[in-house]
Scaffold this motif. Structure first.
Motif, short mmCIF file in Angstrom:
data_model
loop_
_atom_site.label_atom_id
_atom_site.label_comp_id
_atom_site.label_asym_id
_atom_site.label_seq_id
_atom_site.Cartn_x
_atom_site.Cartn_y
_atom_site.Cartn_z
N HIS A 1 0.83 -1.21 0.00
CA HIS A 1 0.00 0.00 0.00
C HIS A 1 0.86 1.26 0.00
O HIS A 1 0.43 2.31 -0.47
N LEU B 1 1.30 2.19 -3.50
CA LEU B 1 0.06 2.81 -3.97
C LEU B 1 -0.04 4.25 -3.50
O LEU B 1 -0.36 5.15 -4.30
N GLU C 1 -2.91 -3.70 -9.21
CA GLU C 1 -4.12 -4.38 -9.69
C GLU C 1 -3.86 -5.83 -10.08
O GLU C 1 -4.64 -6.72 -9.73
N GLU D 1 -3.79 -6.73 -5.63
CA GLU D 1 -5.22 -6.97 -5.51
C GLU D 1 -5.60 -8.40 -5.84
O GLU D 1 -6.56 -8.95 -5.27
N GLN E 1 -14.71 -1.97 -5.68
CA GLN E 1 -13.79 -0.86 -5.90
C GLN E 1 -12.57 -1.28 -6.70
O GLN E 1 -12.04 -0.48 -7.49
N HIS E 2 -12.10 -2.50 -6.52
CA HIS E 2 -11.03 -3.01 -7.37
C HIS E 2 -11.45 -2.94 -8.84
O HIS E 2 -10.67 -2.51 -9.71
N GLY F 1 -11.64 0.64 -10.00
CA GLY F 1 -10.29 1.19 -10.12
C GLY F 1 -9.61 0.77 -11.41
O GLY F 1 -8.90 1.57 -12.04
N PHE G 1 -10.01 8.26 -8.57
CA PHE G 1 -9.15 7.16 -8.13
C PHE G 1 -8.58 7.46 -6.74
O PHE G 1 -8.61 6.61 -5.85
N TYR H 1 -9.35 5.33 -3.34
CA TYR H 1 -8.33 4.45 -2.79
C TYR H 1 -7.78 4.93 -1.45
O TYR H 1 -7.22 4.11 -0.70
N HIS I 1 -10.13 3.28 0.85
CA HIS I 1 -10.04 1.85 0.55
C HIS I 1 -8.86 1.22 1.27
O HIS I 1 -9.01 0.25 2.02
N GLU I 2 -7.67 1.77 1.07
CA GLU I 2 -6.49 1.18 1.69
C GLU I 2 -6.48 1.40 3.20
O GLU I 2 -5.99 0.54 3.95
#
Length: 269
Positions: A88, A91, A128, A132, A159-160, A163, A195, A199, A202-203
């Motif tokens: 992460h 990311l 991704e 993921e 969400q993946h 994204g 995005f 995210y 999300h993360e």
């Protein structure tokens, strides 16, 4: 590594070496970076003397100054969920690249297409198609099987998917076709903003809720076995220095954009 090439004016990564800070250092295994034991359960862990990808001093070995293990052989100092949290970090750094692109476009400056495209490729190849996929193959099914956080997991998986749609549009908008027009610039900013907005929570939710719940479900031996699976998959996809190489790849993008110096983010108060 997924067909990736060093971006123009970026610092080259010497073959067989990792760029650490401003100078190359010997290649290190990902488990050395994470502090996981190299030997099987029941064996002593190697001293953690390898250099880290971010250029920081290596952490001392687990246990006392001598590096001897003080806990039971079943303990795993760093688990696969913590491994996912490290990814992460990659990311997060690409999200900063997107924010810098949005800032420049908003000020009417040239679109940094090359850097944004390379950042989106890191997202596509490392986040991704690797990170993921591991979540969807190993983390989400285990939580669903245990009846834990099923609604959250469903949202994360959706969400993946969303994204990946956004990443595809960012890749097309920043591709080699030339400088995007006004409409494409607005769409690019909107896609990057969507995005980033998705995210960041999300993360954060995965790091603070999902991964700890997943860790609680797995016994130490299974955690160590899964760490081996993650490492083998990473080496197969990205080579023996996959994580360190990916960190260096993002650092090259940051340097091209002039946002690599951490001190520049320190506010004046």
């Amino acid at each position: 590594m997924g067909g990736g090439t060093a971006i123009e004016h970026g610092e080259a990564v010497t073959a067989g070496m990792d760029v650490v800070g401003d100078s190359p250092s010997p290649a290190v295994r990902r488990r050395d970076l994470l502090g996981l034991p190299v030997l099987a359960l029941g064996a002593a862990a190697d001293p953690r003397t390898a250099a880290r990808a971010d250029g920081a001093d290596p952490s001392p070995a687990p246990g006392g100054p001598s590096g001897e293990e003080t806990g039971s052989p079943e303990e795993v100092p760093v688990t696969p969920p913590e491994d996912l949290m490290r990814e992460h970090g990659v990311l997060k750094r690409v999200l900063l690249v997107y924010r810098e692109g949005m800032r420049r476009i908003g000020r009417g400056e040239r679109v940094p297409s090359r850097e944004l495209h390379e950042g989106a490729r890191v997202i596509r190849e490392f986040i991704e198609q690797y990170h993921e996929e591991n979540e969807e193959k190993h983390v989400f099914p285990r939580l669903r099987q245990a009846g834990r956080l099923t609604g959250t997991v469903d949202t994360l998986q959706l969400q993946h998917q969303r994204g990946r749609v956004l990443t595809g549009r960012i890749l097309r908008a920043t591709g080699p076709s030339g400088a995007p027009g006004a409409w494409t610039r607005r769409r690019l900013v909107a896609d990057m903003a969507a995005f980033v907005r998705m995210y960041e929570p999300h993360e954060a939710r995965e790091d603070t809720v999902v991964f700890p719940a997943f860790r609680d479900l797995l016994p130490p031996r299974e955690l160590l076995e899964l760490s081996e699976v993650f490492e083998e998959d990473e080496h197969r996809r990205f080579g023996p220095n996959g994580f360190a190489d990916m960190v260096n790849r993002v650092a090259d993008i940051e340097k091209n954009l002039g946002i690599h110096d951490l001190a520049r983010f320190t506010p004046r108060v």
